[in-house]
Design a protein around this motif. Structure first.
Motif, PDB file in Angstrom:
ATOM      1  N   SER A  60      69.600 -24.585   7.370  1.00  0.00           N
ATOM      2  CA  SER A  60      69.143 -23.098   7.578  1.00  0.00           C
ATOM      3  C   SER A  60      68.783 -22.502   6.353  1.00  0.00           C
ATOM      4  CB  SER A  60      70.277 -22.431   8.302  1.00  0.00           C
ATOM      5  OG  SER A  60      71.184 -22.068   7.447  1.00  0.00           O
ATOM      6  N   LYS A  61      69.447 -22.760   5.091  1.00  0.00           N
ATOM      7  CA  LYS A  61      69.061 -22.175   3.858  1.00  0.00           C
ATOM      8  C   LYS A  61      67.533 -22.661   3.487  1.00  0.00           C
ATOM      9  CE  LYS A  61      72.516 -19.475   3.561  1.00  0.00           C
ATOM     10  NZ  LYS A  61      71.935 -18.045   3.809  1.00  0.00           N
ATOM     11  N   ILE A  62      67.438 -24.001   3.627  1.00  0.00           N
ATOM     12  CA  ILE A  62      66.089 -24.489   3.365  1.00  0.00           C
ATOM     13  C   ILE A  62      64.984 -23.760   4.251  1.00  0.00           C
ATOM     14  CG2 ILE A  62      64.755 -26.669   3.283  1.00  0.00           C
ATOM     15  CD1 ILE A  62      67.296 -28.013   2.534  1.00  0.00           C
ATOM     16  N   ASN A  63      65.197 -23.744   5.541  1.00  0.00           N
ATOM     17  CA  ASN A  63      64.427 -23.227   6.474  1.00  0.00           C
ATOM     18  C   ASN A  63      63.963 -21.810   6.093  1.00  0.00           C
ATOM     19  OD1 ASN A  63      64.128 -25.626   7.740  1.00  0.00           O
ATOM     20  ND2 ASN A  63      65.557 -25.056   9.440  1.00  0.00           N
ATOM     21  N   ASP A  64      65.022 -21.088   5.879  1.00  0.00           N
ATOM     22  CA  ASP A  64      64.877 -19.673   5.536  1.00  0.00           C
ATOM     23  C   ASP A  64      63.859 -19.668   4.198  1.00  0.00           C
ATOM     24  OD1 ASP A  64      66.629 -18.852   7.476  1.00  0.00           O
ATOM     25  OD2 ASP A  64      68.347 -18.294   5.924  1.00  0.00           O
ATOM     26  N   ARG A  65      64.044 -20.359   3.414  1.00  0.00           N
ATOM     27  CA  ARG A  65      63.124 -20.465   2.057  1.00  0.00           C
ATOM     28  C   ARG A  65      61.669 -20.730   2.510  1.00  0.00           C
ATOM     29  NH1 ARG A  65      63.027 -25.344  -1.281  1.00  0.00           N
ATOM     30  NH2 ARG A  65      62.163 -26.075   0.617  1.00  0.00           N
ATOM     31  N   ASN A  66      61.739 -21.723   3.497  1.00  0.00           N
ATOM     32  CA  ASN A  66      60.370 -22.007   3.763  1.00  0.00           C
ATOM     33  C   ASN A  66      59.572 -20.911   4.731  1.00  0.00           C
ATOM     34  OD1 ASN A  66      60.755 -24.429   2.609  1.00  0.00           O
ATOM     35  ND2 ASN A  66      61.154 -25.586   4.418  1.00  0.00           N
ATOM     36  N   LEU A  67      60.339 -20.021   5.342  1.00  0.00           N
ATOM     37  CA  LEU A  67      59.862 -19.203   6.112  1.00  0.00           C
ATOM     38  C   LEU A  67      59.167 -18.069   5.175  1.00  0.00           C
ATOM     39  CD1 LEU A  67      62.293 -18.674   8.980  1.00  0.00           C
ATOM     40  CD2 LEU A  67      59.922 -19.671   9.168  1.00  0.00           C
TER      41      LEU A  67
END
Length: 69
Positions: A60-67
């Motif tokens: 989820s942290k990686i996905n947040d960064r990618n957003l």
């Protein structure tokens, strides 16, 4: 063919710290704020985190960064 279910293990605090790069204090602070998975009690004096929950938090942290990019 179905995908095999990933094996879930229980991670002790040092394992969680190594996987996340977070320290003990911030882990427990984030748990209190509802921002990190809560541990499960494995004995009367020991806790551990299900590996799949820690993995999901990291994802989820990686996905947040990618957003943001």
């Amino acid at each position: 063919m179905t995908n095999p279910t990933p094996k879930i293990t229980l991670l002790r605090l040092d394992d969680v710290k190594n996987q996340t790069g977070l320290g003990r204090s911030i882990i427990y602070k984030m748990i209190g704020e509802g921002q990190f998975p809560s541990p499960v009690k494995i004995t009367s004096k020991s806790v551990a985190w299900p590996s799949n929950e820690v993995d999901e938090w990291i994802t989820s942290k990686i996905n947040d960064r990618n957003l943001l990019h």
